[in-house]
Design an enzyme around this catalytic site. Structure first.
Site, short mmCIF file in Angstrom:
data_model
loop_
_atom_site.label_atom_id
_atom_site.label_comp_id
_atom_site.label_asym_id
_atom_site.label_seq_id
_atom_site.Cartn_x
_atom_site.Cartn_y
_atom_site.Cartn_z
N ARG A 24 -89.58 -70.39 -0.12
CA ARG A 24 -90.16 -69.11 0.30
C ARG A 24 -89.35 -67.94 -0.24
O ARG A 24 -89.91 -66.94 -0.69
CB ARG A 24 -90.27 -69.02 1.82
CG ARG A 24 -91.33 -69.95 2.39
CD ARG A 24 -91.37 -69.90 3.90
NE ARG A 24 -90.08 -70.32 4.43
CZ ARG A 24 -89.50 -69.81 5.51
NH1 ARG A 24 -90.08 -68.85 6.20
NH2 ARG A 24 -88.34 -70.26 5.92
N ASN A 38 -94.14 -71.25 6.11
CA ASN A 38 -94.27 -72.70 6.27
C ASN A 38 -95.46 -72.99 7.17
O ASN A 38 -95.75 -72.23 8.10
CB ASN A 38 -93.01 -73.28 6.91
CG ASN A 38 -91.81 -73.24 5.98
OD1 ASN A 38 -91.95 -73.22 4.77
ND2 ASN A 38 -90.64 -73.24 6.56
#
Length: 91
Positions: free
Chosen positions: A20, A38
């Site tokens: 990320r 997520n």
């Protein structure tokens, strides 16, 4: 030129490896706004808005750009950009 929204779901070993953070850095380089988060099924969902060219480049990087971890596949959806998003967040 009209902005677009790219929603991408990335599967593989992409949680807990800096994926990320890496995605956020690439999105900011491409002047995109949105987020990466997520999902409970171990994928990462990415929503990015900006020019179609920049979103397409991010998609290419997600598939082949040396991201941390291991990308086994990416599913994408294109739509019109929404209003009110600023910056790019890791959620």
């Amino acid at each position: 030129m009209t902005d677009v929204r790219l929603t991408a779901w990335v599967r593989g070993h992409v949680q807990g490896v800096g994926f990320r953070w890496w995605t956020r850095a690439r999105a900011l380089e491409l002047d995109l706004v949105g987020w990466a988060r997520n999902t409970p099924d171990r994928r990462v969902e990415i929503v990015a808005e900006g020019s179609r060219e920049s979103c397409a480049r991010l998609l290419e990087l997600l598939r082949n750009g040396g991201a941390p971890g291991r990308v086994d596949g990416v599913v994408e959806r294109w739509s019109e950009a929404k209003e009110g998003i600023s910056g790019f967040e890791e959620r």
